[in-house]
Design an enzyme around this catalytic site. Structure first.
Site, PDB file in Angstrom:
ATOM      1  N   HIS A   1       0.935  -1.122   0.110  1.00 19.66           N
ATOM      2  CA  HIS A   1       0.081   0.021  -0.012  1.00 19.66           C
ATOM      3  C   HIS A   1       0.829   1.266  -0.125  1.00 19.66           C
ATOM      4  O   HIS A   1       0.388   2.141  -0.623  1.00 19.66           O
ATOM      5  CB  HIS A   1      -0.851  -0.061   1.255  1.00 19.66           C
ATOM      6  CG  HIS A   1      -1.599   1.287   1.533  1.00 19.66           C
ATOM      7  ND1 HIS A   1      -3.082   1.390   0.892  1.00 19.66           N
ATOM      8  CD2 HIS A   1      -1.297   2.454   2.149  1.00 19.66           C
ATOM      9  CE1 HIS A   1      -3.290   2.674   1.406  1.00 19.66           C
ATOM     10  NE2 HIS A   1      -2.268   3.282   1.807  1.00 19.66           N
ATOM     11  N   GLU A   2       1.847   1.152   0.846  1.00 20.29           N
ATOM     12  CA  GLU A   2       2.791   2.575   0.792  1.00 20.29           C
ATOM     13  C   GLU A   2       3.489   2.728  -0.467  1.00 20.29           C
ATOM     14  O   GLU A   2       3.927   3.845  -0.910  1.00 20.29           O
ATOM     15  CB  GLU A   2       3.604   2.312   2.115  1.00 20.29           C
ATOM     16  CG  GLU A   2       3.047   2.316   3.591  1.00 20.29           C
ATOM     17  CD  GLU A   2       2.322   3.373   3.868  1.00 20.29           C
ATOM     18  OE1 GLU A   2       2.658   4.584   3.274  1.00 20.29           O
ATOM     19  OE2 GLU A   2       1.339   3.364   4.528  1.00 20.29           O
TER      20      GLU A   2
ATOM     21  N   HIS B   1       1.566   4.296  -2.982  1.00 22.73           N
ATOM     22  CA  HIS B   1       1.490   5.787  -2.802  1.00 22.73           C
ATOM     23  C   HIS B   1       2.404   6.589  -3.987  1.00 22.73           C
ATOM     24  O   HIS B   1       2.588   7.548  -4.482  1.00 22.73           O
ATOM     25  CB  HIS B   1       1.583   6.381  -1.467  1.00 22.73           C
ATOM     26  CG  HIS B   1       0.367   6.378  -0.801  1.00 22.73           C
ATOM     27  ND1 HIS B   1      -0.948   6.818  -1.120  1.00 22.73           N
ATOM     28  CD2 HIS B   1      -0.032   5.694   0.382  1.00 22.73           C
ATOM     29  CE1 HIS B   1      -1.677   6.656  -0.382  1.00 22.73           C
ATOM     30  NE2 HIS B   1      -1.291   5.840   0.578  1.00 22.73           N
TER      31      HIS B   1
ATOM     32  N   GLU C   1      -6.044   6.973  -1.336  1.00 19.17           N
ATOM     33  CA  GLU C   1      -6.096   5.714  -0.509  1.00 19.17           C
ATOM     34  C   GLU C   1      -6.465   4.464  -1.309  1.00 19.17           C
ATOM     35  O   GLU C   1      -5.894   3.271  -1.105  1.00 19.17           O
ATOM     36  CB  GLU C   1      -6.682   5.883   0.956  1.00 19.17           C
ATOM     37  CG  GLU C   1      -6.053   6.672   1.664  1.00 19.17           C
ATOM     38  CD  GLU C   1      -4.598   6.411   2.190  1.00 19.17           C
ATOM     39  OE1 GLU C   1      -4.168   5.234   2.331  1.00 19.17           O
ATOM     40  OE2 GLU C   1      -3.792   7.473   2.030  1.00 19.17           O
TER      41      GLU C   1
END
Length: 419
Positions: free
Chosen positions: A278-279, A282, A356
């Site tokens: 997920h990070e 970004h 997100e």
């Protein structure tokens, strides 16, 4: 305008306060209405006792937020309309003069004083509310030492920056706002490189992630996604709180992946891999540079607005000042900008939540399965006693991330969930 300005400012401050109190009570009422049983979407993923505790935590924070919001509003009104600001300004000018350094002292003293006046609520939140719900792990000594370090860092870094900005006002004339913005931007870029090396270690201990299956898994993910990082480190977040997190620091070859030790304790290896995915999402989706550009644009607009108000005599007279001074205009921008930006927070949070969702989808894709991220999100929401049923209007104003239910629905719609 000299007469109208104070009444306009008073109306804006009270409107924001009323909206904040209304939102808190709306949310607390909505949460309390769902307190008797676990909502249907979460049955089987969270037990009743934990859910009730999360409701109690949300309501306790809401009550404290109401009191703190009212306190902050009253404090702002006293600072703006009691005449204390012109009195302090005149006293310092009489003793120190009107140099850039003297005016920077004025701004720094006021900023430090307002921070000190907010300490009782910060202390209560940490040692009463967080302690009551089992999150606090820090000591009184460490907590006060953190505040002292922050004050000294502000003096060592923030004060020289204030002096430079005010000197640029004197040196560059009407275009000072462009030069000041450029100086602030350079400062922020330099600090983004230096802070992970010199500042963060003043507050936390960072150690390399030991060799083993977790490190191999995370490095394989980084290689698979072509994400270059200098190292993977563990931060001792548990010495202050049981809340958990993960983040990146630095740029280029100085980039580091940082995992809270609490996060490693709470999640299984596939779940940690999904969180890291997920990070990385970004980064790969270029969310970070876009947000930095937006922040730079906002600060540029802010300096421009200050430069316009700094030339208006009625602006100063409306708050009891008899002379023009850009330092005063900067002060009032800092005090009052939140009164305006508050109303735009739903738009900013909509943008943030959109990112997100994209990062979640990226993690599901690189894992070839959304389930590890869903499991991680459920555990993190449970461990952190997250509000599972916020009122939609409240979450629009205050939530930069989608709710657990919203994220799960989006992940279930990913192509990977149908495999």
């Amino acid at each position: 305008m000299t007469v109208v300005l104070p009444w306009l400012v008073l109306s804006l401050i009270l409107a924001k306060w009323a909206a904040q109190i209304w939102l808190e009570r709306l949310n607390c009422s909505h949460v309390a209405a769902h307190a008797s049983s676990v909502p249907e979407p979460f049955k089987g993923t969270i037990d009743l006792s934990t859910y009730i505790k999360s409701v109690e935590y949300t309501l306790a924070k809401g009550r404290l937020d109401e009191i703190e919001t009212t306190y902050d509003t009253l404090l702002l009104l006293i600072v703006l309309f009691s005449g204390v600001l012109p009195a302090i300004y005149a006293l310092l000018a009489q003793n120190l003069g009107y140099s850039a350094g003297a005016r920077a002292v004025f701004l720094f003293i006021l900023g430090a004083a307002l921070s000190l006046l907010g300490l009782p609520f910060a202390w209560y939140r940490q040692f009463r509310l967080e302690e009551r719900f089992g999150f606090n792990t820090t000591t009184q000594k460490l907590w006060w030492l953190d505040r002292l370090k922050a004050l000294l860092l502000g003096l060592a870094l923030g004060f020289p920056l204030l002096v430079l900005i005010l000197k640029l006002v004197d040196w560059t004339g009407p275009s000072w706002w462009l030069w000041a913005w450029a100086a602030l931007l350079c400062f922020q870029l330099v600090m983004s490189v230096l802070a992970p090396i010199f500042i963060l270690p003043l507050f936390n201990k960072f150690i390399p992630l030991p060799d083993g299956s977790l490190k191999a898994r995370l490095l394989t993910l980084a290689e698979r996604t072509r994400f270059r990082a200098n190292s993977i480190q563990i931060m001792d977040g548990s010495k202050r709180s049981r809340h958990s997190n993960a983040f990146f620091t630095g740029f280029g070859r100085f980039r580091k992946i940082v995992l809270f030790d609490t996060l490693i304790q709470q999640l299984a290896e596939p779940e940690l891999e999904a969180v890291l995915g997920h990070e990385i999402g970004h980064f790969k989706k270029r969310h970070i540079p876009r947000m930095l550009l937006f922040s730079a644009f906002v600060s540029l607009a802010g300096f421009y607005i200050v430069s316009k108000f700094a030339n208006l005599d009625w602006f100063y007279r409306g708050f009891g000042f008899g002379n023009r001074d850009t330092a005063i205009a900067l002060l009032f921008f800092g005090l009052l900008s939140g009164v305006i930006t508050f109303w735009f927070s739903p738009l900013a949070h909509w943008w943030s939540r959109r990112y997100e969702y994209q990062a979640d989808a990226f993690a599901a894709a690189v894992m070839n399965n959304p389930q590890p991220l869903m499991d991680a999100l459920r555990k993190l929401n449970e461990k952190n006693l997250t509000n599972l049923t916020p009122h939609p209007v409240y979450s629009g104003f205050y939530y930069s991330h989608p709710t657990l239910l919203e994220r799960e629905r989006a992940l279930q719609a990913c192509p990977e969930s149908r495999k």
